[in-house]
Each structure stands twice: as C-alpha cells, then as structure tokens.
Write a protein that holds these residues in place. Structure first.
Motif, mmCIF file in Angstrom:
data_model
loop_
_atom_site.group_PDB
_atom_site.id
_atom_site.type_symbol
_atom_site.label_atom_id
_atom_site.label_comp_id
_atom_site.label_asym_id
_atom_site.label_seq_id
_atom_site.Cartn_x
_atom_site.Cartn_y
_atom_site.Cartn_z
ATOM 1 N N PHE A 141 -9.160 -38.419 -29.571
ATOM 2 C CA PHE A 141 -9.995 -38.703 -30.736
ATOM 3 C C PHE A 141 -10.834 -39.967 -30.583
ATOM 4 O O PHE A 141 -12.041 -39.963 -30.837
ATOM 5 N N ARG A 142 -10.227 -41.073 -30.189
ATOM 6 C CA ARG A 142 -10.961 -42.344 -30.131
ATOM 7 C C ARG A 142 -12.118 -42.285 -29.139
ATOM 8 O O ARG A 142 -13.152 -42.925 -29.341
ATOM 9 N N GLN A 143 -11.960 -41.521 -28.072
ATOM 10 C CA GLN A 143 -12.997 -41.433 -27.049
ATOM 11 C C GLN A 143 -14.008 -40.318 -27.313
ATOM 12 O O GLN A 143 -15.031 -40.235 -26.622
ATOM 13 N N THR A 144 -13.730 -39.471 -28.284
ATOM 14 C CA THR A 144 -14.578 -38.296 -28.469
ATOM 15 C C THR A 144 -15.254 -38.260 -29.848
ATOM 16 O O THR A 144 -16.398 -38.665 -29.977
ATOM 17 N N LEU A 145 -14.532 -37.847 -30.876
ATOM 18 C CA LEU A 145 -15.189 -37.564 -32.153
ATOM 19 C C LEU A 145 -15.151 -38.694 -33.169
ATOM 20 O O LEU A 145 -15.752 -38.571 -34.237
ATOM 21 N N ARG A 146 -14.467 -39.785 -32.879
ATOM 22 C CA ARG A 146 -14.390 -40.857 -33.877
ATOM 23 C C ARG A 146 -15.784 -41.340 -34.269
ATOM 24 O O ARG A 146 -16.117 -41.407 -35.453
ATOM 25 N N LYS A 147 -16.612 -41.693 -33.306
ATOM 26 C CA LYS A 147 -17.947 -42.201 -33.616
ATOM 27 C C LYS A 147 -18.819 -41.117 -34.245
ATOM 28 O O LYS A 147 -19.582 -41.377 -35.180
ATOM 29 N N ALA A 148 -18.697 -39.896 -33.753
ATOM 30 C CA ALA A 148 -19.510 -38.804 -34.293
ATOM 31 C C ALA A 148 -19.202 -38.567 -35.767
ATOM 32 O O ALA A 148 -20.113 -38.290 -36.565
ATOM 33 N N THR A 182 -19.770 -45.397 -48.808
ATOM 34 C CA THR A 182 -18.614 -45.284 -49.702
ATOM 35 C C THR A 182 -17.457 -44.565 -49.024
ATOM 36 O O THR A 182 -16.302 -45.003 -49.093
ATOM 37 N N SER A 183 -17.759 -43.475 -48.336
ATOM 38 C CA SER A 183 -16.712 -42.721 -47.654
ATOM 39 C C SER A 183 -16.161 -43.494 -46.466
ATOM 40 O O SER A 183 -14.956 -43.465 -46.201
ATOM 41 N N HIS A 184 -17.031 -44.191 -45.762
ATOM 42 C CA HIS A 184 -16.584 -44.940 -44.587
ATOM 43 C C HIS A 184 -15.608 -46.045 -44.980
ATOM 44 O O HIS A 184 -14.642 -46.338 -44.243
ATOM 45 N N GLN A 185 -15.817 -46.665 -46.130
ATOM 46 C CA GLN A 185 -14.946 -47.759 -46.559
ATOM 47 C C GLN A 185 -13.541 -47.293 -46.940
ATOM 48 O O GLN A 185 -12.622 -48.110 -47.056
ATOM 49 N N VAL A 186 -13.370 -45.997 -47.126
ATOM 50 C CA VAL A 186 -12.042 -45.458 -47.434
ATOM 51 C C VAL A 186 -11.095 -45.634 -46.248
ATOM 52 O O VAL A 186 -9.887 -45.801 -46.423
ATOM 53 N N ILE A 187 -11.619 -45.629 -45.038
ATOM 54 C CA ILE A 187 -10.793 -45.645 -43.829
ATOM 55 C C ILE A 187 -10.132 -47.013 -43.666
ATOM 56 O O ILE A 187 -10.807 -48.030 -43.542
ATOM 57 N N LEU A 224 -18.752 -30.128 -33.915
ATOM 58 C CA LEU A 224 -18.618 -31.319 -33.080
ATOM 59 C C LEU A 224 -17.682 -31.058 -31.898
ATOM 60 O O LEU A 224 -17.959 -31.480 -30.770
ATOM 61 N N ALA A 225 -16.573 -30.387 -32.157
ATOM 62 C CA ALA A 225 -15.618 -30.111 -31.087
ATOM 63 C C ALA A 225 -16.208 -29.161 -30.047
ATOM 64 O O ALA A 225 -16.021 -29.344 -28.839
#
Length: 262
Positions: free
Chosen positions: A122-129, A137-142, A181-182
């Motif tokens: 995950f960290r090397q693949t779809l995290r940034k995507a 607003t959604s990003h701050q939930v993480i 994405l996958a």
C-alpha cells in the motif's frame, strides 16, 4: 486479514455478541476458520456502538492488546447495551504499525467504518493515488497509516459530495475507484467493508481476485429475533447465508436486506 461483525436489532448487551457465542470474535482472534491470509488476529481490536435512546455520535473502545488479553472488555461488554454494534479483531498487514490510531472501527460524525482486507504494498503503490483524490476535509480524517483508513477517507470524500444519497452509493464509488487504481498498477486488493450510521448496516464483499474474503449474514435467529448480524465468520450454528462475491449488502432499519452486484 481481520475478522469483523455488525449487529442491527433490539438493544442487547455487547457480551452477547463479543463473548457468549461459541465462535465469538474472541475465539476468532486465535482460532479463525475462514481466513485466507494470516493465522491470528492478535494486533488489537475495536468495538463501536450507538446510544440506544439518544441521537449522538457513536462510541468506540479500542486497544492494541489481543482481544483475549484486555482486562476491561468483559466488564464493559456486560454493562453496555446497544441496538447497533460494529466490532473487529485485527491482523495487521505487514508494515502497517500496531497502534491505537490504526485500530478499527474508524469514526466520523455518525459514521462507523471497518475494513477486512488489504492493498498490496500500500505505502509504495496506492497511498499517494488515494490521497490525491481526497478533498481537504476528507484528508484530515486520516490519523493513522493503514490502507483501511485511507479507504474510509475516500468513502467520506464521495459521501460529502452527495450527502443526500445513501451510503452504499459512496461505497460503490469507492470500490470502483480502488478497482481502477489497482488495475492500472496490476495490484491485488480486497475490500470487505462494513459501515453504519446507527440506523442501517452496509457491507461489501469484494476483491480483485477470487475467492473474496468470507462474509455471511443471519436474520431473525431464534436466539436473536428481529435482528440481523453480518460477520466474516458465523458466530454460532444457525441459518447463515453467504454473501455473494462482488456485491454490496444493505440492511435497512426495518431489517429488509438488499443485495446488489458491484
């Protein structure tokens, strides 16, 4: 590969779901029957529930201990009652830390969310995507590092765009995006998801490959009449139904069950 469970029905004490069934989540934490990856679910656990009489945000209790080692859960689960409960035991994906911020269920406003599955590397693949698709607003939930919480943020992103639509529409968009994405990176992923707003349960059984992680549901069992349980593995002997692969299951507040293909 975690194990999860959701309950919707008359208010009952949590121990009737977490502890008393012969194949409860406590048993599934050390002796799962249907896991396709991993041997134990010993990397923490979490429980979320809604107040049975007040329209308040849901409550959560989480711990990084194995569920069988928590000294407080037994007393709490005998005391707390609810008509809508979500719970899980965690098997951490390698590389994703064992930390309270990574324990599920995740909560935002009245929404509870749980994910059983993984995104490979995950960290090397779809995290940034995924992050690139989120509004602020959604990003701050993480708060943590898991693929699960990023999937939750993506679901919230779609739901915030059209809050008048049912949650399953946002879930469908989320799974479609993950698939695209996958596929673009030829990645494997699985996304059995369970969400609630306290009135309904919505679940998915979905993966990029077959067999999908296991998911079952049970309605109106003699031991729990006028109720529905959705679970990775049956909690006890009964007339459980296996959810079809690549589908979304919705349990309405009147316990009507609808299943749609993805």
């Amino acid at each position: 590969m975690c194990r999860l469970m959701g309950y919707l029905g008359p208010s009952i004490s949590l121990d009737r779901l977490l502890d008393k069934p012969e194949h409860s989540l406590i048993v599934q934490s050390y002796q799962p029957r249907e896991m396709t990856a991993g041997l134990l679910n010993a990397d923490g656990f979490g429980v979320g529930w809604y107040h049975s009489q007040q329209e308040t945000p849901p409550f959560t209790y989480k711990n990084i201990l194995p569920i069988w080692n928590d000294p407080n859960l037994s007393s709490l689960s005998r005391y707390i009652e609810s008509g809508c409960v979500l719970a899980n035991v965690r098997s951490a994906t390698p590389g994703l830390g064992v930390d309270v911020s990574n324990c599920q269920p995740f909560q935002q406003d009245r929404i509870l969310f749980m994910h059983n599955g993984f995104i490979k590397n995950f960290r090397q693949t779809l995290r940034k995507a995924i992050c690139d698709r989120l509004d602020d607003t959604s990003h701050q939930v993480i708060q943590g590092t898991t693929d699960s919480e990023h999937i939750f943020a993506l679901l919230l992103h779609y739901w915030y765009q059209a809050p008048e639509k049912p949650l399953e529409e946002a879930l469908h968009q989320t799974l479609t995006t993950l698939s695209e994405l996958a596929e673009s990176q030829q990645l494997e992923f699985s996304a059995n998801i369970l969400i609630s707003n306290g009135k309904r349960l919505i679940a998915s059984r979905f993966a990029s490959h077959s067999p999908n992680p296991s998911l079952h549901w049970l309605r109106d069992d003699p031991t729990l009449p006028d109720a529905v349980i959705v679970a990775s593995e049956p909690l006890f002997a009964g007339d459980w139904t296996t959810c079809p692969e690549s589908s979304i299951l919705t349990v309405e507040d009147d316990l009507d069950i609808q299943i749609r293909p993805i």
